[in-house]
Design an enzyme around this catalytic site. Structure first.
Site, PDB file in Angstrom:
ATOM      1  N   CYS A  26     -58.979  38.203 -73.042  1.00 13.82           N
ATOM      2  CA  CYS A  26     -59.862  39.340 -73.286  1.00 13.82           C
ATOM      3  C   CYS A  26     -60.130  40.070 -71.978  1.00 13.82           C
ATOM      4  O   CYS A  26     -59.715  39.631 -70.899  1.00 13.82           O
ATOM      5  CB  CYS A  26     -61.177  38.896 -73.923  1.00 13.82           C
ATOM      6  SG  CYS A  26     -62.235  37.924 -72.822  1.00 13.82           S
ATOM      7  N   CYS A  58     -61.784  38.089 -69.232  1.00 13.45           N
ATOM      8  CA  CYS A  58     -60.865  37.234 -68.472  1.00 13.45           C
ATOM      9  C   CYS A  58     -60.219  38.022 -67.342  1.00 13.45           C
ATOM     10  O   CYS A  58     -60.050  37.521 -66.223  1.00 13.45           O
ATOM     11  CB  CYS A  58     -59.784  36.666 -69.388  1.00 13.45           C
ATOM     12  SG  CYS A  58     -60.395  35.562 -70.678  1.00 13.45           S
ATOM     13  N   ASP A  68     -38.133  73.215 -56.603  1.00 16.80           N
ATOM     14  CA  ASP A  68     -37.207  73.491 -55.514  1.00 16.80           C
ATOM     15  C   ASP A  68     -35.922  74.036 -56.133  1.00 16.80           C
ATOM     16  O   ASP A  68     -35.613  73.753 -57.291  1.00 16.80           O
ATOM     17  CB  ASP A  68     -36.944  72.197 -54.741  1.00 16.80           C
ATOM     18  CG  ASP A  68     -35.879  72.381 -53.683  1.00 16.80           C
ATOM     19  OD1 ASP A  68     -35.996  73.321 -52.893  1.00 16.80           O
ATOM     20  OD2 ASP A  68     -34.921  71.580 -53.664  1.00 16.80           O
ATOM     21  N   ASP A  86     -36.073  67.107 -54.594  1.00 11.84           N
ATOM     22  CA  ASP A  86     -35.077  66.038 -54.475  1.00 11.84           C
ATOM     23  C   ASP A  86     -35.647  64.749 -53.907  1.00 11.84           C
ATOM     24  O   ASP A  86     -34.940  63.765 -53.779  1.00 11.84           O
ATOM     25  CB  ASP A  86     -33.882  66.508 -53.636  1.00 11.84           C
ATOM     26  CG  ASP A  86     -34.275  66.864 -52.204  1.00 11.84           C
ATOM     27  OD1 ASP A  86     -35.393  66.501 -51.776  1.00 11.84           O
ATOM     28  OD2 ASP A  86     -33.466  67.502 -51.516  1.00 11.84           O
ATOM     29  N   ASP A 137     -38.210  67.487 -49.766  1.00 11.13           N
ATOM     30  CA  ASP A 137     -39.439  68.044 -50.320  1.00 11.13           C
ATOM     31  C   ASP A 137     -40.593  67.046 -50.300  1.00 11.13           C
ATOM     32  O   ASP A 137     -41.576  67.225 -51.009  1.00 11.13           O
ATOM     33  CB  ASP A 137     -39.192  68.498 -51.769  1.00 11.13           C
ATOM     34  CG  ASP A 137     -38.136  69.582 -51.845  1.00 11.13           C
ATOM     35  OD1 ASP A 137     -38.274  70.579 -51.127  1.00 11.13           O
ATOM     36  OD2 ASP A 137     -37.171  69.426 -52.610  1.00 11.13           O
TER      37      ASP A 137
END
Length: 763
Positions: free
Chosen positions: A22, A25, A455, A657, A661
């Site tokens: 649960c 836990c 880009d 890419d 970038d």
């Protein structure tokens, strides 16, 4: 001098946790891990039974962290990695199957012990109008006592053991509530039955006892755990399916060129491997002989096979379709693309989006709060019974019924499963489609995206520019112009520079090495050749060095212009000509932009290329706006400006890419990197598209939206269930059996809702 603070070293490990059931836990495990000196963070995935921990390797290690978690009442151990990750995952799946079978066995036995009591109860209820058949005057009471006791001892043993372990550690969990609920029902019934048998009170009827409820609670909750275990296995199957792509054996070529079958885990970098038609490629490698079509759909999500020949890289787990290949092994074990993908998916599944913080805060106090509500319920009904003049027997019966209902119906299992199951299914579905979600916050951030910035080179276009036109000027020949340009550009890594050098080499032109070379980012290069200064780049480069615009030269629309000029010690900068270079648009870019528009997103092309070239590409694929001639270092600032425009009231995603970038991807609210195979670990995006296709951007955003929708639906279902159910149970409107069935149903409902993502249309 002011001393600077050094960042402590950080390492990560995955621990396998057993015994959690649960949200409480999860909180206990995380607290136990964080309490270890040197642990910097811990995220636990209840549905997977895994914990991702970050720690200072100089202060602690995974074994010590696992020991601390084990001492808190749960079983923990570091997971295996590297070449045996697939085997470790299979062993984990086998343990899950054993657990599933154990719950199934308990559920079946529990139902067989409960159904006779249920049948007897309703038979007597129909035949006995006044419920006047004393339980102790027949064998029915003793049968109920016997069957219920067997149910408590066998079916309930797992719940009681877990509750006892929690109690020893002065904490509580879901099993605490179940054990107390069953004990209240059984204990009240046993006491009432024995008191009636001894003549201390009026003999109770079978309908006044809760033996049936005690057995039914344990049976129904065991049934719910079995259904939950099956659903968890389905939700977490993506990683197992990915790891199973790696074949267990490979054909290694010896010095005599004879193939010998060995375990894939024994391959090392540099080995030669034979891959026959129809076989799966065992590890990452480079083709050194042969040519074949390779099905990479299981890694990249792209349905069409690709042709691979000498010099091409291939990934482990893909299928060699129709030709014989010989590979040179380049990556093994945890370094392969497939294992890196699995690691990313596991990390994402064990991470927590911001939306789960509320659930975590509630879960931390949930069980104690329910225990308090149960006590108040008992006290309230006791006071009410005294005020109404009820006898002790009736009062205790009502208290037992309602306290038991509160304890059972409020179990927080659904709350703990709400978020991780949705994340497991969503990230797993993405991995199967070549969409890797590295940062789980990206799922939540994707919902706010209103602008997608793209880009150009390598994203919208192929990323492989080629020379389309050479325009010499002032009496110089084409080959002489290419020779000078290639000589200056040969050490540049820019795609346009590589295109110029490739054209010169294709024509067989020999070019000298420059005496000096200077790269001017965003403008071009300056080199010294034969004591002259040669400039190759944009018009701005020429103008910076005192040149003028040679108006006679013009590039075709969509092409990039590379100007070539020379400056001698005796003369100023003199333009020599222009080279036109174009980059082909990817075949699916236009459809990808259309898909983004259908999601209500605005698109912007952000590039360092000329405005004419950028606008031509944007017009061809339907991009809304263009920001051209932006230097690489300024792209992040461009993203920041878009984020500051309050009129949009939405987030900004950057698609690039993943290398050039990187600053812009990091600055954006959502960074989407187009990557491939073995370079996957180097990418910086929040989301990585393995195929390198722009079509995956809309799919990734849609998947993120759908996953977060399921997360919110599950949290709503879990919260609203308890918000409605607890008051109903406290006021006596819910029978303990109905409470047990409803609690089990809530768990299965939450998981079932998440599993709908497996069938959702995302592309």
């Amino acid at each position: 001098m002011t001393p600077t603070k050094s960042t402590p070293p950080s390492a990560a490990a995955t621990l396998e946790i057993e015994g959690m059931n649960c949200a409480s836990c999860v909180a206990h495990v995380e607290q136990a891990a964080i309490a270890v000196p040197g642990v910097q963070g811990c995220n636990v995935n209840l549905a997977r039974g895994l914990a991702q921990v970050r720690f200072d390797p100089d202060r602690t290690n995974p074994t010590a962290i696992a020991a601390a978690i084990t001492s808190s009442g749960y079983s923990a151990a570091p997971t295996e990695s590297g070449a045996d990750a697939a085997g470790a995952e299979r062993r984990r799946a086998e343990r899950q199957q054993l657990d599933e079978r154990a719950w199934f066995k308990r559920a079946v036995i529990g139902i067989l012990l409960w159904l006779p009591l249920e049948a007897t109860h309703w038979t007597l209820r129909l035949l006995s109008h006044q419920h006047a058949i004393p339980a102790q005057q027949t064998a029915i009471g003793w049968l109920a006592f016997l069957l219920s006791t067997l149910s408590i001892v066998y079916v309930g043993s797992r719940f009681y053991l877990s509750a006892w372990q929690a109690l020893r550690l002065r904490t509580s969990n879901m099993d605490t509530l179940i054990s107390l609920g069953a004990s209240v029902a059984y204990g009240y019934s046993l006491g009432y039955f024995l008191a009636g048998w001894a003549g201390a009170v009026a003999p109770p009827t079978i309908h006044q006892l809760y033996f049936m409820e005690a057995s039914g609670i344990l049976a129904l909750i065991s049934l719910g755990h079995w259904l939950e275990a099956r659903a968890r296995h389905a939700a977490g199957s993506a990683i197992a399916e990915l790891l199973n792509l790696t074949p267990a054996v490979a054909l290694r070529l010896g010095d005599d060129n004879q193939p010998r079958e060995i375990p894939t885990s024994r391959l090392v970098v540099g080995d030669r491997v034979l891959v026959r038609p129809g076989d799966r490629i065992p590890v990452d490698g480079t083709v050194i002989d042969g040519r074949s079509s390779v099905d990479e759909s299981m890694i990249t999500g792209e349905p069409l096979p690709v042709t691979r020949g000498p010099g091409d890289a291939v990934m482990g787990g893909t299928i060699n379709q129709d030709g014989r290949l010989i590979l040179r092994v380049t990556k093994t074990g945890s370094e392969t693309a497939l294992e890196q993908i699995v690691k990313l998916v596991e990390t994402a599944q064990s991470s927590k989006p911001p939306v789960q913080r509320l659930a975590d805060r509630v879960a931390a106090v949930f069980v104690p709060a329910v225990l308090a509500i149960a006590i108040l319920t008992g006290l309230g009904w006791t006071a009410w019974g005294a005020a109404q003049g009820w006898g002790i027997t009736k009062t205790l019966g009502v208290v037992a019924n309602d306290v038991c209902s509160v304890l059972i119906i409020a179990c927080p299992c659904a709350l703990g499963l709400a978020v991780p199951t949705a994340l497991m299914v969503g990230t797993g579905r993405g991995a199967k489609n070549g969409i890797l979600i590295r940062d789980i916050d990206a799922l939540q951030n994707a919902e706010t995206i209103g602008i997608v910035v793209l880009d150009k080179t390598g994203t919208v276009t192929q990323g492989k520019p080629a020379v389309t036109q050479v325009q010499p000027f002032d009496g110089i020949g084409e080959e002489d112009l290419l020779e000078l340009a290639a000589a200056a550009e040969q050490y540049s890594e820019h795609p346009l520079a590589r295109a110029v050098v490739a054209r010169a080499r294709d024509r067989g032109i020999q070019f000298p090495d420059p005496a000096s070379f200077t790269n001017e980012p965003g403008l071009g290069v300056v080199a010294e050749i034969d004591r002259d200064t040669v400039l190759v780049g944009s018009l701005a480069l020429l103008q910076r060095h005192g040149g003028t615009d040679p108006g006679e030269l013009s590039a075709s629309p969509g092409s990039s212009s590379v100007y070539v000029a020379r400056k001698t010690p005796q003369s100023a900068v003199r333009p020599l000509g222009m080279i036109s270079i174009s980059d082909q648009i990817k075949t699916d870019s236009a459809a990808a932009i259309t898909a983004l528009h259908q999601l209500g997103l605005r698109t912007i092309l952000l590039t360092g290329d000329s405005r004419a070239a950028a606008e031509a590409v944007a017009a061809a694929v339907g991009i809304d706006d263009v920001q051209a001639e932006v230097k690489p270092g300024d792209k992040a600032e461009a993203i920041k400006r878009l984020q500051s425009i309050s009129v949009w009231q939405s987030g900004v995603a950057m698609v690039g890419d993943g290398i050039n970038d990187a600053p812009a991807l990091a600055q954006a609210d959502l960074g989407i990197a187009l990557g491939s195979g073995s370079d996957i670990a180097k990418e910086v995006g929040d989301i990585i598209l393995m195929s390198g296709s722009l079509a995956g951007v809309a799919t990734a955003i849609l998947l993120s939206r759908l996953t977060m929708r399921k997360v919110r639906q599950n949290l709503f279902l879990a919260f609203i269930f308890n918000a409605i159910a607890i008051p109903f149970a406290a006021f006596g409107l819910v029978n303990p059996l109905i409470a047990a069935g409803a609690m089990a149903l809530s768990d299965v409902t939450v998981i079932g809702n998440a599993l709908q993502l497996r069938r959702a249309k995302i592309g």
